[in-house]
Scaffold this active site. Structure first.
Site, PDB file in Angstrom:
ATOM      1  N   ASP A  13       0.826  -1.207   0.000  1.00  0.00           N
ATOM      2  CA  ASP A  13       0.000   0.000   0.000  1.00  0.00           C
ATOM      3  C   ASP A  13       0.869   1.270   0.000  1.00  0.00           C
ATOM      4  OD1 ASP A  13      -2.591   0.861  -0.052  1.00  0.00           O
ATOM      5  OD2 ASP A  13      -2.837   0.921   2.133  1.00  0.00           O
TER       6      ASP A  13
ATOM      7  N   GLU B 122      -4.833   8.004  -0.065  1.00  0.00           N
ATOM      8  CA  GLU B 122      -5.366   7.403   1.154  1.00  0.00           C
ATOM      9  C   GLU B 122      -4.355   7.393   2.314  1.00  0.00           C
ATOM     10  OE1 GLU B 122      -7.130   3.538   0.647  1.00  0.00           O
ATOM     11  OE2 GLU B 122      -8.313   3.842   2.461  1.00  0.00           O
TER      12      GLU B 122
ATOM     13  N   ASP C 241      -6.035   5.772  -4.890  1.00  0.00           N
ATOM     14  CA  ASP C 241      -6.138   4.694  -3.906  1.00  0.00           C
ATOM     15  C   ASP C 241      -5.025   3.702  -4.264  1.00  0.00           C
ATOM     16  OD1 ASP C 241      -6.734   2.773  -2.084  1.00  0.00           O
ATOM     17  OD2 ASP C 241      -8.898   2.874  -2.368  1.00  0.00           O
TER      18      ASP C 241
ATOM     19  N   ILE D 292      -3.897   0.877  -2.975  1.00  0.00           N
ATOM     20  CA  ILE D 292      -4.472  -0.475  -3.130  1.00  0.00           C
ATOM     21  C   ILE D 292      -5.914  -0.381  -2.682  1.00  0.00           C
ATOM     22  CG2 ILE D 292      -4.543  -2.888  -2.400  1.00  0.00           C
ATOM     23  CD1 ILE D 292      -1.648  -2.978  -2.117  1.00  0.00           C
ATOM     24  N   ASP D 293      -6.804  -0.429  -3.632  1.00  0.00           N
ATOM     25  CA  ASP D 293      -8.223  -0.466  -3.304  1.00  0.00           C
ATOM     26  C   ASP D 293      -8.587  -1.940  -3.194  1.00  0.00           C
ATOM     27  OD1 ASP D 293     -10.823   0.430  -2.907  1.00  0.00           O
ATOM     28  OD2 ASP D 293     -11.308   0.225  -5.034  1.00  0.00           O
TER      29      ASP D 293
ATOM     30  N   THR E 274      -7.924  -3.877  -0.007  1.00  0.00           N
ATOM     31  CA  THR E 274      -6.813  -4.524   0.723  1.00  0.00           C
ATOM     32  C   THR E 274      -7.215  -5.923   1.205  1.00  0.00           C
ATOM     33  OG1 THR E 274      -7.544  -3.283   2.652  1.00  0.00           O
ATOM     34  CG2 THR E 274      -5.634  -2.433   1.506  1.00  0.00           C
TER      35      THR E 274
ATOM     36  N   SER F 106     -13.243  -4.190  -4.468  1.00  0.00           N
ATOM     37  CA  SER F 106     -12.594  -2.998  -5.033  1.00  0.00           C
ATOM     38  C   SER F 106     -13.244  -2.436  -6.298  1.00  0.00           C
ATOM     39  CB  SER F 106     -11.115  -3.288  -5.311  1.00  0.00           C
ATOM     40  OG  SER F 106     -10.964  -3.972  -6.542  1.00  0.00           O
TER      41      SER F 106
ATOM     42  N   LYS G  37     -14.775  -3.827  -9.864  1.00  0.00           N
ATOM     43  CA  LYS G  37     -16.193  -3.906 -10.280  1.00  0.00           C
ATOM     44  C   LYS G  37     -16.495  -2.891 -11.383  1.00  0.00           C
ATOM     45  CE  LYS G  37     -17.736  -3.643  -5.876  1.00  0.00           C
ATOM     46  NZ  LYS G  37     -16.554  -4.026  -5.075  1.00  0.00           N
TER      47      LYS G  37
ATOM     48  N   ASP H 206     -12.100   6.136  -3.773  1.00  0.00           N
ATOM     49  CA  ASP H 206     -12.747   4.831  -3.970  1.00  0.00           C
ATOM     50  C   ASP H 206     -13.665   4.818  -5.190  1.00  0.00           C
ATOM     51  OD1 ASP H 206     -11.685   3.165  -2.023  1.00  0.00           O
ATOM     52  OD2 ASP H 206     -12.985   3.983  -0.459  1.00  0.00           O
TER      53      ASP H 206
HETATM   54  P1  AMP Z   1     -15.344  -2.787  -1.939  1.00  0.00           P
HETATM   55  O1  AMP Z   1     -14.285  -3.814  -2.088  1.00  0.00           O
HETATM   56  O2  AMP Z   1     -15.992  -2.385  -3.200  1.00  0.00           O
HETATM   57  O3  AMP Z   1     -16.297  -3.102  -0.867  1.00  0.00           O
HETATM   58  O4  AMP Z   1     -14.621  -1.448  -1.527  1.00  0.00           O
HETATM   59  C1  AMP Z   1     -13.416  -1.380  -0.844  1.00  0.00           C
HETATM   60  C2  AMP Z   1     -13.360  -0.043  -0.160  1.00  0.00           C
HETATM   61  O5  AMP Z   1     -14.418   0.046   0.759  1.00  0.00           O
HETATM   62  C3  AMP Z   1     -12.132   0.193   0.657  1.00  0.00           C
HETATM   63  O6  AMP Z   1     -11.134   0.796  -0.105  1.00  0.00           O
HETATM   64  C4  AMP Z   1     -12.583   1.106   1.754  1.00  0.00           C
HETATM   65  O7  AMP Z   1     -12.212   2.437   1.502  1.00  0.00           O
HETATM   66  C5  AMP Z   1     -14.074   1.035   1.704  1.00  0.00           C
HETATM   67  N1  AMP Z   1     -14.651   0.693   3.012  1.00  0.00           N
HETATM   68  C6  AMP Z   1     -14.006   0.472   4.172  1.00  0.00           C
HETATM   69  N2  AMP Z   1     -14.898   0.250   5.161  1.00  0.00           N
HETATM   70  C7  AMP Z   1     -16.125   0.353   4.619  1.00  0.00           C
HETATM   71  C8  AMP Z   1     -17.439   0.253   5.134  1.00  0.00           C
HETATM   72  N3  AMP Z   1     -17.661  -0.019   6.411  1.00  0.00           N
HETATM   73  N4  AMP Z   1     -18.455   0.418   4.282  1.00  0.00           N
HETATM   74  C9  AMP Z   1     -18.258   0.662   2.987  1.00  0.00           C
HETATM   75  N5  AMP Z   1     -17.026   0.789   2.446  1.00  0.00           N
HETATM   76  C10 AMP Z   1     -15.970   0.635   3.239  1.00  0.00           C
HETATM   77 MG    MG Z   2     -10.240   1.936  -1.322  1.00  0.00          MG
END
Ligand code: AMP
Ligand code: MG
Length: 414
Positions: free
Chosen positions: A85, A109, A171, A173-174, A176, A322, A325, A351
């Site tokens: 990251d 980030e 970002d 690493i989106d 993680t 991430s 999608k 994001d």
């Molecule tokens: P995804 O994999 O599409 O769910 O998105 C990943 C991103 O969701 C991460 O980079 C975080 O910034 C974000 N994230 C972290 N915690 C939460 C949460 N509680 N609700 C929604 N998104 C989050």
């Molecule tokens: Mg992210």
């Protein structure tokens, strides 16, 4: 009133700039940029962004590979993702600063606060080595960064963004959690110009080059780079080659035929709970009191399921981590992406910025769940509390309606 007409009538009073060719002039469903964007080329920025994101992707791939080869005990250790990251952010920040030394602002980030604490030296050394190895693999930069250079590069990402000037949005690493699982993650880099997203790059090191639902494909190569510049369409190329294809979102018009993306992590969209509640409701005919209790307890947990039911979507959800999608949606692997986080969660611009322009330039629409375009000009956060929905232009009206009805139902479950 046309600019040329004004010139004839007021030749000496109004000093207008010469007319510029319009490159893009659709009343955009695109929430990322203004409805009319005057020809402004971001080609140089796009080239630099692709280079930075590709280098960062290579760095992340290397770390993930050694993570997956490691023993069970070290798989519980989060430090590989931490290293990747920070390394990714340092690398992208360094490359962009080299390319645009005069005007540089980065909203990202990470910052180096934790890395400057006692006991973090070993981590910083690992990050520095990784960054230098990655730079050495590219002939453009014959430099060796010190640990302080790396920390400074990471800290260059402290900008707040906003509606003035240009800001890179990163970002590093989106996803993680996907990275640690050996699954999907993305390096997401975008450029804001006066609050609008004008270019975006999504490096997706683990995304197959062929559609994700194509199980019979003989090609199992992975590693995609999506990129888009305002008014120029969206493209995809393999991470390790320059052969490029233009991508287009799915043209599906019937919701029954639409497949649907959501977060892999239930904590980000509560899909597990919604499925659970649906099962309980349907099969056990729980009393209405228990139903209300469960709904109140789990906030929005049944929204996703209800949207699906209202839309008549038949295929099971495809769960991916991430902004991968957005990339997969831009090439038509699925037709709908819904993101309905827990109440109170504040979405960050990094994001969504890159994913948003990649999808909109591929003909899709990105909105908040109330049907408003996303506004990237307000600083680090997106000013919305309803979630984000993405689909093609045909399906968006019915998706908005389904979300609205589901939210109303959720608010008054009786
Ligand atoms: P995804 O994999 O599409 O769910 O998105 C990943 C991103 O969701 C991460 O980079 C975080 O910034 C974000 N994230 C972290 N915690 C939460 C949460 N509680 N609700 C929604 N998104 C989050
Ligand atoms: Mg992210």
């Amino acid at each position: 009133m046309s600019i040329n007409w004004l010139r004839v009538v007021f030749p000496s009073i109004i000093k207008l700039p010469p007319p510029l060719p319009l490159r893009y002039s659709s009343p955009s469903s695109c929430s990322c940029f203004s409805s009319v964007v005057v020809a402004m080329s971001y080609d140089k920025e796009l080239t630099a962004a692709k280079k930075a994101a590709s280098l960062a992707a290579r760095l992340c791939q290397k770390v993930q590979k050694s993570l997956l080869q490691s023993d069970v005990q070290s798989k519980n250790d989060r430090s590989p993702v931490t290293v990747a990251d920070y390394g990714s952010q340092a690398l992208v920040s360094f490359v962009l600063q080299q390319e645009f030394p005069a005007e540089f602002s980065l909203v990202a980030e990470e910052d180096s606060k934790d890395l400057r604490k006692d006991g973090a030296q070993e981590l910083v050394d690992r990050i520095t080595k990784l960054v230098n190895d990655s730079l050495a693999s590219d002939e453009s930069y014959s430099v060796t960064l010190s640990t302080e250079d790396v920390l400074k590069a990471i800290d260059s990402g402290k900008s707040e963004g906003g509606s003035q000037g240009r800001h890179w949005v990163l970002d590093p690493i989106d996803g993680t959690k996907g990275f640690l699982r050996g699954g999907q993650y993305a390096i997401a880099l975008a450029l804001l110009d006066r609050g609008k997203v004008v270019l975006g790059v999504l490096a997706c090191p683990n995304l197959p080059l062929t559609p994700i639902n194509d199980q019979h494909s003989p090609n199992n190569e992975v590693g995609c780079l999506f990129f888009a510049e305002v008014g120029g369409g969206s493209y995809m190329q393999p991470l390790d080659s320059s052969s490029t294809v233009k991508v287009q979102v799915s043209g599906v018009e019937n919701p029954e035929e639409a497949s649907f993306f959501e977060s892999y992590e239930a904590a980000h969209s509560m899909h597990d709970l919604s499925s659970l509640i649906a099962q309980v409701l349907l099969s056990l005919s729980l009393s209405i009191y228990i139903y209300i209790y469960v709904c109140m307890y789990f906030h929005a947990c049944n929204v996703t399921l209800r949207c699906k039911q209202k839309l008549g979507v038949k295929a099971p959800p495809v769960r991916i981590d991430s902004q991968v999608k957005y990339g997969a949606l831009s090439r038509g692997d699925g037709a709908i992406y819904m993101r309905l986080p827990h109440k109170g969660y504040r979405e960050k611009i990094w994001d969504h910025a890159a994913g948003c322009i990649v999808v909109t330039e591929a003909g899709g629409v990105v909105m908040d769940a109330a049907g408003n375009p996303l506004d990237f000009s307000k600083g680090k956060f997106l000013d919305l509390d309803t979630g984000i929905i993405v689909t093609n232009q045909k399906l968006m009206p019915i998706l908005i309606k389904a979300v609205r009805e589901s939210l109303e139902e959720k608010a008054s479950p009786l």
